[in-house]
Design an enzyme around this catalytic site. Sequence first.
Site, PDB file in Angstrom:
ATOM      1  N   GLY A 141      42.720  40.783  26.706  1.00 16.79           N
ATOM      2  CA  GLY A 141      41.636  39.741  26.253  1.00 16.79           C
ATOM      3  C   GLY A 141      40.568  39.805  27.148  1.00 16.79           C
ATOM      4  N   ALA A 197      36.948  44.513  28.632  1.00 18.40           N
ATOM      5  CA  ALA A 197      36.945  45.482  27.893  1.00 18.40           C
ATOM      6  C   ALA A 197      37.531  45.543  26.602  1.00 18.40           C
ATOM      7  CB  ALA A 197      37.653  46.687  28.693  1.00 18.40           C
ATOM      8  N   SER A 233      37.928  39.792  34.708  1.00 16.92           N
ATOM      9  CA  SER A 233      36.616  39.666  34.443  1.00 16.92           C
ATOM     10  C   SER A 233      35.890  38.666  34.691  1.00 16.92           C
ATOM     11  CB  SER A 233      36.337  40.401  32.852  1.00 16.92           C
ATOM     12  OG  SER A 233      37.244  41.308  32.529  1.00 16.92           O
ATOM     13  N   ALA A 234      36.649  37.459  34.254  1.00 21.68           N
ATOM     14  CA  ALA A 234      36.088  36.200  34.058  1.00 21.68           C
ATOM     15  C   ALA A 234      35.918  35.610  35.615  1.00 21.68           C
ATOM     16  CB  ALA A 234      37.073  35.145  33.497  1.00 21.68           C
ATOM     17  N   ALA A 256      34.827  37.781  38.143  1.00 25.02           N
ATOM     18  CA  ALA A 256      33.947  38.583  38.763  1.00 25.02           C
ATOM     19  C   ALA A 256      32.676  37.813  39.302  1.00 25.02           C
ATOM     20  CB  ALA A 256      33.532  39.786  37.924  1.00 25.02           C
ATOM     21  N   GLN A 257      32.373  37.849  40.639  1.00 19.38           N
ATOM     22  CA  GLN A 257      31.256  36.920  41.085  1.00 19.38           C
ATOM     23  C   GLN A 257      30.000  37.687  40.969  1.00 19.38           C
ATOM     24  OE1 GLN A 257      32.297  35.251  44.741  1.00 19.38           O
ATOM     25  NE2 GLN A 257      33.948  34.071  43.828  1.00 19.38           N
ATOM     26  N   GLY A 258      30.062  38.918  41.665  1.00 20.70           N
ATOM     27  CA  GLY A 258      28.897  39.695  41.681  1.00 20.70           C
ATOM     28  C   GLY A 258      27.787  39.988  40.730  1.00 20.70           C
ATOM     29  N   GLU A 314      24.004  44.896  46.342  1.00 21.18           N
ATOM     30  CA  GLU A 314      25.268  44.588  47.025  1.00 21.18           C
ATOM     31  C   GLU A 314      25.441  46.007  47.857  1.00 21.18           C
ATOM     32  OE1 GLU A 314      28.212  43.727  44.275  1.00 21.18           O
ATOM     33  OE2 GLU A 314      27.242  41.719  43.801  1.00 21.18           O
ATOM     34  N   HIS A 319      39.079  43.651  48.539  1.00 17.40           N
ATOM     35  CA  HIS A 319      38.010  43.227  48.936  1.00 17.40           C
ATOM     36  C   HIS A 319      37.885  42.791  50.303  1.00 17.40           C
ATOM     37  CE1 HIS A 319      34.640  40.785  48.680  1.00 17.40           C
ATOM     38  NE2 HIS A 319      34.180  41.058  47.427  1.00 17.40           N
ATOM     39  N   ARG A 373      33.248  49.106  50.994  1.00 15.79           N
ATOM     40  CA  ARG A 373      34.241  48.081  51.081  1.00 15.79           C
ATOM     41  C   ARG A 373      35.434  48.326  51.826  1.00 15.79           C
ATOM     42  NH1 ARG A 373      34.308  45.202  45.019  1.00 15.79           N
ATOM     43  NH2 ARG A 373      32.619  43.914  45.342  1.00 15.79           N
ATOM     44  N   HIS A 397      41.806  43.897  45.354  1.00 13.68           N
ATOM     45  CA  HIS A 397      40.951  43.338  44.534  1.00 13.68           C
ATOM     46  C   HIS A 397      40.789  44.172  43.305  1.00 13.68           C
ATOM     47  CE1 HIS A 397      37.418  41.375  43.255  1.00 13.68           C
ATOM     48  NE2 HIS A 397      36.434  42.492  43.469  1.00 13.68           N
ATOM     49  N   ARG A 457      35.384  52.106  44.515  1.00 14.07           N
ATOM     50  CA  ARG A 457      34.645  51.711  43.552  1.00 14.07           C
ATOM     51  C   ARG A 457      33.345  51.225  44.336  1.00 14.07           C
ATOM     52  NH1 ARG A 457      33.623  46.603  41.428  1.00 14.07           N
ATOM     53  NH2 ARG A 457      35.605  45.797  42.392  1.00 14.07           N
ATOM     54  N   LEU A 500      32.472  45.968  35.723  1.00 12.75           N
ATOM     55  CA  LEU A 500      32.153  45.413  34.883  1.00 12.75           C
ATOM     56  C   LEU A 500      31.328  46.443  33.840  1.00 12.75           C
ATOM     57  CD1 LEU A 500      31.164  41.855  35.488  1.00 12.75           C
ATOM     58  CD2 LEU A 500      33.398  42.687  34.933  1.00 12.75           C
TER      59      LEU A 500
END
Length: 533
Positions: A25, A28, A55-56, A58-60, A126, A243, A289, A348, A383, A389
Amino acid sequence: MAVSVDDFAPDYIGKDVDDVVILGGGLAGLFCALKLSPRPVTVITNAPIGQGASSAWAQGGIAAAISEQDSVEEHRDDTLAAGGGICEPKIVDQMTREGSDRVHDLLSYGVPFDQDLEGRLQLSREAAHSQSRVVRVRGDMAGKAIMDALTTAVRNTPSIRVLEGYIGESFLGEGRYVTGVLVRRRGGISRLAFPAKAVVLASGGVGHLYGLTTNPHEANGHGLAMAARAGAVIADAEFVQFHPTALDVGKDPAPLATEALRGEGALLVDKAGNRFMEGVHRDMELAPRDIVARAIHGQILEGRGAYLDCRQAIGSNFREEFPTVHAAVSAAGIDPEKDLIPVAPAEHYHMGGVLTDANGRTSLDGLWAAGEVASTGAHGANRLASNSLLEAVVFAARIAEDIQGLMPTPRSAFWDKMDDAPGLPSQRNVEERDAISVLRTTLSNNVGVLRDAAGLRTALADIANAEKICVRRSIKNMMISGKIIAAAALKREESRGGHFRKDFPQENPAMAKRSYTSLEEVEAISAEALETA
């Protein structure tokens, strides 16, 4: 191989075969469900939708070539450069070209991306991006805002049934054909079987296989193991992104200090206030990173510590521009306007996963995969920031389109009633908790930022021994995913992207290609490591 319903005698079997069952949930899974509307879809998720997904957190934000100064070609080239030579160029080109359309889809679902007074999307830069192309929400709240909007949209879509609090255990099917999902009620013993014409795996990553991670507890590798057990090909499993700047304040999960802080000019310093990225990479704090993570890891090992200095670059604007990080550091007693912020690398993101093609199809018929559990080839060995996202929405939309094209006109949404009682509480085996601790410790120590053959063999042996005392399938799935990562890392005798071998510190041009494995191979490598331990 996928299991038969008869193997487990589930307490509930759907009387009708669902058109589509989505396991997961997060971004994606929900985006795919919305794109499939009005076709009936069942979304099965471990935690309440919008709460247990990476996903919830994710800050950037989400990267996309939107501005007039930017181009799809530049975004593509930045992604390929970050990927360490093993991205799939056609996949990357496709993903970056569809990025703008998917951002506008999110806008249509109500995501409040930052905009200027004239309605233009505001963009930030970024690490390893040549342009400002990251679409954000209030600085560091993109993930939560996106998931809040999609959760509302899903709950308002009658064709989407959501079952919360269920853990995926196995796929149903025969041979290479997947025909449904077997799940267990979280905290209970009841098993439910959901036959389906199409199954979409969107179960997230592997963060909580590691002792230090920025991911929610639900990111535990279950989906990766389920697919491997069913016979799916696994790709690039050795490539794990750490990260660089998790907040080193003793929390599990570790709060994240978004890369956007460094994009706004925050510096990396040791405890004496000296910058240490000078001479390490030309982009210094905005280097890729993996390079920043190794530099910070080295500072900590050598006793100098690693800190973010936001005092000059952000200062009094910190609370307004980065409210999520401000709340986390404040809770730890740190004032970012006056104090240095301690940071450390934490697991991360998993670049590897279940191998898919351009439409999200796996090597098993009837099974698609999207999001972090999938390996599309878009990320390669490392990545690019805020491409996760993007990849999730691009391939979730492609999967929906592919499934729509394979099935006839959808029927009306109708489901049989089912007993949703929690069932009897399972006996939480203390030994299984110990096994999880062994898993998380050995992956952090031996399959982390720095690796070598001896440590990887130790990890495989530790996990194999811990697995012997595991009873629940969900815990066994965690052990399998841990072995997949360690075995793949042992196979790749070079350093590339997020995978750094102390005993093979250079890139090997002959290995500039993706890796593939199966559970059968992983078990053979693990057995050999156990014999030699």
